[in-house]
Design a protein around this motif. Structure first.
Motif, PDB file in Angstrom:
ATOM      1  N   SER A   2       0.887  -1.065   0.049  1.00 12.41           N
ATOM      2  CA  SER A   2      -0.097   0.107   0.040  1.00 12.41           C
ATOM      3  C   SER A   2       0.872   1.056   0.024  1.00 12.41           C
ATOM      4  O   SER A   2       1.775   1.337   0.839  1.00 12.41           O
ATOM      5  CB  SER A   2      -0.835   0.030   1.360  1.00 12.41           C
ATOM      6  OG  SER A   2      -1.847  -1.175   1.038  1.00 12.41           O
ATOM      7  N   LYS A  46      -0.803   6.880   6.802  1.00 11.16           N
ATOM      8  CA  LYS A  46      -2.314   6.635   6.066  1.00 11.16           C
ATOM      9  C   LYS A  46      -2.392   6.643   4.797  1.00 11.16           C
ATOM     10  O   LYS A  46      -1.576   7.174   3.902  1.00 11.16           O
ATOM     11  CB  LYS A  46      -3.149   8.338   6.781  1.00 11.16           C
ATOM     12  CG  LYS A  46      -4.626   7.957   6.485  1.00 11.16           C
ATOM     13  CD  LYS A  46      -5.210   9.370   6.851  1.00 11.16           C
ATOM     14  CE  LYS A  46      -6.759   9.402   6.750  1.00 11.16           C
ATOM     15  NZ  LYS A  46      -7.433  10.644   7.175  1.00 11.16           N
ATOM     16  N   ARG A  47      -3.230   5.885   4.318  1.00 12.01           N
ATOM     17  CA  ARG A  47      -3.555   5.572   2.985  1.00 12.01           C
ATOM     18  C   ARG A  47      -3.705   6.936   2.323  1.00 12.01           C
ATOM     19  O   ARG A  47      -4.556   7.900   2.866  1.00 12.01           O
ATOM     20  CB  ARG A  47      -4.729   4.667   2.718  1.00 12.01           C
ATOM     21  CG  ARG A  47      -6.188   5.158   3.658  1.00 12.01           C
ATOM     22  CD  ARG A  47      -7.221   4.077   3.203  1.00 12.01           C
ATOM     23  NE  ARG A  47      -8.360   4.610   4.005  1.00 12.01           N
ATOM     24  CZ  ARG A  47      -9.461   3.838   4.020  1.00 12.01           C
ATOM     25  NH1 ARG A  47      -9.787   2.782   3.185  1.00 12.01           N
ATOM     26  NH2 ARG A  47     -10.468   4.305   5.036  1.00 12.01           N
ATOM     27  N   LYS A  74      -9.140   7.548   0.416  1.00 11.61           N
ATOM     28  CA  LYS A  74     -10.095   6.524   1.100  1.00 11.61           C
ATOM     29  C   LYS A  74     -10.665   5.495   0.021  1.00 11.61           C
ATOM     30  O   LYS A  74     -11.436   4.490   0.486  1.00 11.61           O
ATOM     31  CB  LYS A  74     -11.401   7.429   1.421  1.00 11.61           C
ATOM     32  CG  LYS A  74     -10.947   8.397   2.671  1.00 11.61           C
ATOM     33  CD  LYS A  74     -12.170   9.148   3.400  1.00 11.61           C
ATOM     34  CE  LYS A  74     -11.952  10.059   4.340  1.00 11.61           C
ATOM     35  NZ  LYS A  74     -12.923  10.657   4.956  1.00 11.61           N
ATOM     36  N   LYS A  88      -7.415  -0.045   3.170  1.00  8.50           N
ATOM     37  CA  LYS A  88      -6.619   0.593   4.143  1.00  8.50           C
ATOM     38  C   LYS A  88      -5.771  -0.713   4.628  1.00  8.50           C
ATOM     39  O   LYS A  88      -6.158  -1.833   5.037  1.00  8.50           O
ATOM     40  CB  LYS A  88      -7.693   0.631   5.420  1.00  8.50           C
ATOM     41  CG  LYS A  88      -7.135   1.131   6.559  1.00  8.50           C
ATOM     42  CD  LYS A  88      -7.930   1.486   7.884  1.00  8.50           C
ATOM     43  CE  LYS A  88      -7.208   2.090   9.202  1.00  8.50           C
ATOM     44  NZ  LYS A  88      -8.419   2.206  10.105  1.00  8.50           N
TER      45      LYS A  88
END
Length: 355
Positions: free
Chosen positions: A248, A260-261, A264, A268
């Protein structure tokens, strides 16, 4: 009394070199280029002086020096991670290149890319695996089998026995040794590294087998004794390779000091996943600063459609072909008594390499 081999002495002499990029991975390189290092630290040798290894941090030197056999076990773990990385990426443009210097992986460690994520994950897993296995074998003084696992209910299907491998201790040691440099800073890079270190350790915990042995009269299984054992490290490397392919892309949130990704709409990442902060280069050309050796001269598969195919491996530059005569035994026959007679056959084999 035996004396430590020359490889350790050379290690000490050069331990002050390249300190800006020095790392504990160097123990794995020494172990891989000098296989006899596995015999260096034995019960007949004096305690290895970890304090002389300036490529380790102060905390790592203290931890390494707590037991006489720890340098060997740590070296085995570092080498395990490096060799598994090379195996998993053998057919990729980036093939986990290493250098015989204390920074080991070169410029790629300066990047925040997914290749670095895999290096950290498989290395952390390698240390945990080596420590855990050595504990179960009784090679270390301060650990042993996992006795707490015997508290788990087996629902009458079997009885706990044998020596279950203590992954909890292995993870704790790996965390103290591998994470030590990252834990002292709060940066995007350190958070990325810590995340991937932990993902590597979780991979080891997930890859456990229940090994059982039957006891009873005439081969019956009236009593079934079982214990937990780690799977072979190859399966852990393959599992983390899958995590690499699905890694990711994240961003660093400064006020909250967390990753944080970036959207959205993206999945996640869990603590079992690998994360990275920058996209990777294509690794087509030689660029030491980016940790890329390029693909010139790399062997490829002529008509392959995979990443090892000449079209992708050579980045569109084309390839050249060599033809080799391969001599090998053929038409072998057993002659009484007692030998095998073979003819020698020659076949031509084409090999293809990137321009």
């Amino acid at each position: 009394m035996k004396t430590p081999e020359v490889s350790w002495i050379v290690l000490y002499l050069f331990s002050g070199i390249y300190l800006a990029q020095a790392s504990w991975w160097y123990l794995g390189i020494i172990g891989s280029v000098r296989p006899t290092m596995r015999e260096i630290v034995t019960s007949e040798n004096k305690e290895t002086n970890c304090a002389n290894m300036n490529f380790l941090s102060e905390d790592q030197r203290k931890l390494c020096g707590k037991e006489r056999r720890l340098p060997k076990v740590i070296s085995d773990g570092a080498s395990l991670g490096i060799q598994e990385c090379k195996h998993q990426f053998a057919n990729r443009r980036w093939n986990c290149s290493t250098y015989n210097s204390t920074d080991v992986f070169g410029g790629i460690l300066k990047k925040k890319i997914r290749e670095k994520a895999y290096i950290y994950a498989i290395s952390s897993a390698g240390i945990m695996y080596s420590i855990t296995r050595s504990c179960a074998k009784g090679e270390l003084d301060n650990c042993g089998c996992d006795m707490k696992v015997r508290r788990k209910d087996t629902q009458g299907q079997f009885e706990w026995g044998g020596c279950s491998e203590n992954t909890k201790y292995g993870a704790k040691f790996s965390r103290k040794f591998v994470d030590t440099k990252e834990s002292t800073t709060k940066t995007a890079t350190s958070l990325m590294n810590l995340w991937n270190n932990e993902a590597g350790r979780k991979a080891v915990k997930m890859k456990m087998d229940l090994v059982c042995k039957c006891h009873g009269v005439s081969g019956s299984c009236s009593i079934k004794i079982c214990w937990q054992k780690m799977k072979d490290f190859r399966s852990i490397g393959a599992y983390l390779k899958d995590k690499f392919d699905g890694a990711s892309l994240v961003q660093y949130i400064i006020p909250k000091n967390k990753l944080k990704r970036i959207s959205k709409n993206m999945k996640k990442p869990t603590k079992k996943d690998l994360v990275y902060l920058e996209e990777s280069p294509d690794f087509c050309e030689n660029n030491p600063e980016a940790g890329s050796l390029g693909t010139k001269g790399r062997q490829c598969v002529k008509d392959g459609y995979g990443l090892d195919g000449c079209n992708l491996m050579c980045c569109g530059r084309g390839y050249y072909t060599t033809v080799e005569d391969i001599r090998e035994d053929c038409d072998c026959k057993f002659v009484w008594c007692c030998r095998v007679d073979c003819k020698t056959c020659t076949r031509k084999e084409e090999k293809h390499f990137c321009n």
